[in-house]
Design a protein around this motif. Structure first.
Motif, PDB file in Angstrom:
ATOM      1  N   VAL A  62       0.839  -1.200   0.000  1.00  0.00           N
ATOM      2  CA  VAL A  62       0.000   0.000   0.000  1.00  0.00           C
ATOM      3  C   VAL A  62       0.875   1.250   0.000  1.00  0.00           C
ATOM      4  CG1 VAL A  62      -1.904  -1.152   1.187  1.00  0.00           C
ATOM      5  CG2 VAL A  62      -0.149   0.038   2.541  1.00  0.00           C
ATOM      6  N   ARG A  63       2.163   1.066  -0.188  1.00  0.00           N
ATOM      7  CA  ARG A  63       3.109   2.184  -0.081  1.00  0.00           C
ATOM      8  C   ARG A  63       3.709   2.615  -1.414  1.00  0.00           C
ATOM      9  NH1 ARG A  63       2.935  -0.787   4.463  1.00  0.00           N
ATOM     10  NH2 ARG A  63       2.848   0.405   6.418  1.00  0.00           N
ATOM     11  N   LEU A  64       3.226   2.067  -2.479  1.00  0.00           N
ATOM     12  CA  LEU A  64       3.745   2.392  -3.804  1.00  0.00           C
ATOM     13  C   LEU A  64       2.686   3.161  -4.586  1.00  0.00           C
ATOM     14  CD1 LEU A  64       6.488   1.517  -5.248  1.00  0.00           C
ATOM     15  CD2 LEU A  64       5.052  -0.039  -6.569  1.00  0.00           C
ATOM     16  N   SER A  65       3.010   4.358  -5.015  1.00  0.00           N
ATOM     17  CA  SER A  65       2.058   5.130  -5.811  1.00  0.00           C
ATOM     18  C   SER A  65       1.967   4.558  -7.217  1.00  0.00           C
ATOM     19  CB  SER A  65       2.486   6.601  -5.871  1.00  0.00           C
ATOM     20  OG  SER A  65       3.637   6.732  -6.693  1.00  0.00           O
ATOM     21  N   MET A  66       0.918   4.939  -7.934  1.00  0.00           N
ATOM     22  CA  MET A  66       0.765   4.461  -9.303  1.00  0.00           C
ATOM     23  C   MET A  66       1.865   5.016 -10.200  1.00  0.00           C
ATOM     24  SD  MET A  66      -1.034   2.346 -10.999  1.00  0.00           S
ATOM     25  CE  MET A  66      -2.318   2.111  -9.768  1.00  0.00           C
ATOM     26  N   LEU A  67       2.329   6.215  -9.905  1.00  0.00           N
ATOM     27  CA  LEU A  67       3.429   6.788 -10.679  1.00  0.00           C
ATOM     28  C   LEU A  67       4.689   5.954 -10.512  1.00  0.00           C
ATOM     29  CD1 LEU A  67       4.094   9.200 -12.516  1.00  0.00           C
ATOM     30  CD2 LEU A  67       4.890  10.412 -10.470  1.00  0.00           C
ATOM     31  N   MET A  68       4.966   5.514  -9.280  1.00  0.00           N
ATOM     32  CA  MET A  68       6.112   4.641  -9.030  1.00  0.00           C
ATOM     33  C   MET A  68       5.925   3.298  -9.736  1.00  0.00           C
ATOM     34  SD  MET A  68       6.644   5.201  -4.938  1.00  0.00           S
ATOM     35  CE  MET A  68       6.512   6.808  -4.163  1.00  0.00           C
ATOM     36  N   ALA A  69       4.706   2.790  -9.710  1.00  0.00           N
ATOM     37  CA  ALA A  69       4.429   1.501 -10.344  1.00  0.00           C
ATOM     38  C   ALA A  69       4.672   1.561 -11.844  1.00  0.00           C
ATOM     39  CB  ALA A  69       2.985   1.081 -10.066  1.00  0.00           C
ATOM     40  N   GLY A  70       4.504   2.747 -12.421  1.00  0.00           N
ATOM     41  CA  GLY A  70       4.758   2.909 -13.843  1.00  0.00           C
ATOM     42  C   GLY A  70       6.196   2.586 -14.214  1.00  0.00           C
ATOM     43  N   LYS A  71       7.115   2.900 -13.319  1.00  0.00           N
ATOM     44  CA  LYS A  71       8.522   2.570 -13.568  1.00  0.00           C
ATOM     45  C   LYS A  71       8.713   1.062 -13.617  1.00  0.00           C
ATOM     46  CE  LYS A  71      10.239   6.720 -11.215  1.00  0.00           C
ATOM     47  NZ  LYS A  71      11.108   7.245 -10.126  1.00  0.00           N
ATOM     48  N   LEU A  72       8.028   0.353 -12.737  1.00  0.00           N
ATOM     49  CA  LEU A  72       8.152  -1.105 -12.695  1.00  0.00           C
ATOM     50  C   LEU A  72       7.568  -1.751 -13.944  1.00  0.00           C
ATOM     51  CD1 LEU A  72       7.248  -1.580  -8.944  1.00  0.00           C
ATOM     52  CD2 LEU A  72       9.464  -2.054  -9.972  1.00  0.00           C
ATOM     53  N   LEU A  73       6.500  -1.192 -14.474  1.00  0.00           N
ATOM     54  CA  LEU A  73       5.934  -1.711 -15.715  1.00  0.00           C
ATOM     55  C   LEU A  73       6.947  -1.598 -16.855  1.00  0.00           C
ATOM     56  CD1 LEU A  73       2.319  -0.234 -15.481  1.00  0.00           C
ATOM     57  CD2 LEU A  73       2.893  -2.664 -15.554  1.00  0.00           C
ATOM     58  N   PHE A  79      -3.234   5.899 -13.300  1.00  0.00           N
ATOM     59  CA  PHE A  79      -3.639   4.581 -13.805  1.00  0.00           C
ATOM     60  C   PHE A  79      -4.194   4.716 -15.218  1.00  0.00           C
ATOM     61  CE2 PHE A  79      -6.700   1.252 -14.642  1.00  0.00           C
ATOM     62  CZ  PHE A  79      -6.084   0.099 -14.171  1.00  0.00           C
ATOM     63  N   LYS A  80      -5.097   5.667 -15.430  1.00  0.00           N
ATOM     64  CA  LYS A  80      -5.699   5.860 -16.750  1.00  0.00           C
ATOM     65  C   LYS A  80      -4.643   6.246 -17.780  1.00  0.00           C
ATOM     66  CE  LYS A  80      -9.424   5.369 -17.290  1.00  0.00           C
ATOM     67  NZ  LYS A  80     -10.162   4.100 -17.539  1.00  0.00           N
ATOM     68  N   TYR A  81      -3.663   7.028 -17.355  1.00  0.00           N
ATOM     69  CA  TYR A  81      -2.588   7.418 -18.271  1.00  0.00           C
ATOM     70  C   TYR A  81      -1.717   6.207 -18.634  1.00  0.00           C
ATOM     71  CZ  TYR A  81       1.783   9.518 -19.867  1.00  0.00           C
ATOM     72  OH  TYR A  81       2.904   9.820 -20.593  1.00  0.00           O
ATOM     73  N   LEU A  82      -1.326   5.439 -17.632  1.00  0.00           N
ATOM     74  CA  LEU A  82      -0.475   4.272 -17.876  1.00  0.00           C
ATOM     75  C   LEU A  82      -1.212   3.208 -18.682  1.00  0.00           C
ATOM     76  CD1 LEU A  82       1.165   3.918 -14.344  1.00  0.00           C
ATOM     77  CD2 LEU A  82       2.362   4.472 -16.475  1.00  0.00           C
ATOM     78  N   GLU A  83      -2.512   3.144 -18.501  1.00  0.00           N
ATOM     79  CA  GLU A  83      -3.328   2.152 -19.197  1.00  0.00           C
ATOM     80  C   GLU A  83      -3.267   2.328 -20.710  1.00  0.00           C
ATOM     81  OE1 GLU A  83      -7.628   0.143 -18.112  1.00  0.00           O
ATOM     82  OE2 GLU A  83      -7.522   2.315 -18.323  1.00  0.00           O
ATOM     83  N   LEU A  84      -2.969   3.535 -21.147  1.00  0.00           N
ATOM     84  CA  LEU A  84      -2.856   3.793 -22.578  1.00  0.00           C
ATOM     85  C   LEU A  84      -1.707   2.993 -23.190  1.00  0.00           C
ATOM     86  CD1 LEU A  84      -3.354   7.677 -22.610  1.00  0.00           C
ATOM     87  CD2 LEU A  84      -5.035   5.928 -23.214  1.00  0.00           C
ATOM     88  N   CYS A  85      -0.659   2.779 -22.393  1.00  0.00           N
ATOM     89  CA  CYS A  85       0.516   2.044 -22.881  1.00  0.00           C
ATOM     90  C   CYS A  85       0.533   0.591 -22.420  1.00  0.00           C
ATOM     91  CB  CYS A  85       1.792   2.733 -22.407  1.00  0.00           C
ATOM     92  SG  CYS A  85       2.033   4.403 -23.031  1.00  0.00           S
ATOM     93  N   TYR A  86      -0.094   0.318 -21.274  1.00  0.00           N
ATOM     94  CA  TYR A  86       0.020  -1.009 -20.663  1.00  0.00           C
ATOM     95  C   TYR A  86      -1.359  -1.608 -20.375  1.00  0.00           C
ATOM     96  CZ  TYR A  86       4.745   0.785 -19.748  1.00  0.00           C
ATOM     97  OH  TYR A  86       6.004   1.330 -19.863  1.00  0.00           O
TER      98      TYR A  86
END
Length: 318
Positions: A139-150, A201-208
């Motif tokens: 619960v400590r990882l923001s969606m922006l941070m998760a984008g790097k992992l993707l 999330f909606k932004y990252l969803e465009l690519c992933y």
């Protein structure tokens, strides 16, 4: 690789338990927990490779994704000792009890922390490197941070859990697990975080798009026989009869009192317990600062004087 993201008291523990119930999975529960505490108290962070760093709060957006990356790639030398010695390992992942017992036994022999971990880390390393799948819940990882992992991990898939902010916040207040001392500050922080994460999330969803799935927690609790197979299909995992029986037991079994365990039954009743328990001022405060989120996810505005006759808050339209 499976990453479960959400919010404290938002149903992530239950959801992760449903996801990780597959043969040969390597699971880690909140591996950023201890590091977040170290940063909060300005403690120096030591790593298994012997390096030390003083991590500022402003650097967490870089450090957190790195740590999750190292967990997913079984690179334990670069993981912080606070995570590798966190009691959460023994409490929430009993499958790693051989590692944690080895560590505790070494500490009883007055070995140093780093020596104790190095002697035992092969228990984790071998299990991680030979696992069929790897699941991390945080619960400590923001969606922006998760984008790097993707970007870094092409095989990573993210399950993003949303729960009614009123349920999240009421539970946080009841369990005294808020990060802010002020009630209004907590409410604003939680709902602004959800808003920012959903936008990202909606932004990252465009690519992933094929690697990201959003789940409404109340929907999961109401229709587990539909939603859990959907999650498994998203993860390309077979939903077996044994898994189906496990889901029924966890979600619909006899209710029992337990704040953090996932096998307390009556999942839907627990998801909506806040409707019965929330105080009027708390509801009004949350509505004031969070109601802008409700329509995004299908949550209804509820009047306090009608809560006695209300059974649910999630009722999507259209």
């Amino acid at each position: 690789m499976r990453l479960v993201l959400g919010y404290m008291r938002g149903g992530t523990t239950l959801t992760a338990d449903l996801i990780r119930h597959t043969e040969g999975d390597f699971y880690m529960f909140e591996p950023l927990h201890a590091l977040s505490q170290a940063v909060r108290w300005n403690n120096t962070t030591k790593f298994l490779n012997g390096t030390e760093r003083t991590i500022l709060k402003e650097r967490l957006e870089y450090v957190y994704p790195e740590m999750i990356y190292y967990w997913f790639t079984c690179n334990f030398d670069h993981i912080d000792l606070t995570a590798l010695t966190d009691p959460f390992i023994a409490i929430h992942t009993p499958e790693h009890k051989d590692y944690y017992k080895c560590f505790e036994d070494n500490m009883k022999e007055n070995k140093s922390v780093i020596e104790s971990v190095k002697d035992c880390v092969d228990f984790l390393s071998i299990r991680c490197s030979t696992a069929k799948t790897r699941t991390i819940k945080t619960v400590r990882l923001s969606m922006l941070m998760a984008g790097k992992l993707l970007k870094w991990l092409p095989n990573l898939k993210i399950t993003y859990l949303i729960r009614d902010p009123r349920g999240i916040l009421n539970s946080q207040f009841e369990q005294h697990v808020t990060e802010e001392n002020d009630t209004i500050a907590t409410i604003k922080k939680v709902c602004n975080t959800i808003s920012t994460d959903f936008t990202n999330f909606k932004y990252l969803e465009l690519c992933y798009k094929n690697r990201m799935l959003i789940i409404i927690y109340e929907n999961l609790c109401q229709y587990p026989s539909i939603l859990v197979p959907k999650i498994y299909k998203f993860l390309n995992v077979e939903f077996t009869n044994e898994t189906g029986n496990y889901v029924k037991r966890i979600m619909n079994g006899p209710a029992r009192k337990c704040h953090y365990c996932t096998d307390r039954g009556d999942a839907l009743g627990n998801a909506y317990r806040w409707i019965r328990d929330i105080e009027e001022k708390t509801l009004l405060d949350i509505d004031l600062h969070c109601s802008f989120l409700y329509s995004h996810f299908g949550y209804q505005h509820l009047e306090y004087d009608k809560l006695n006759s209300t059974k649910a808050s999630w009722e999507p339209t259209g």
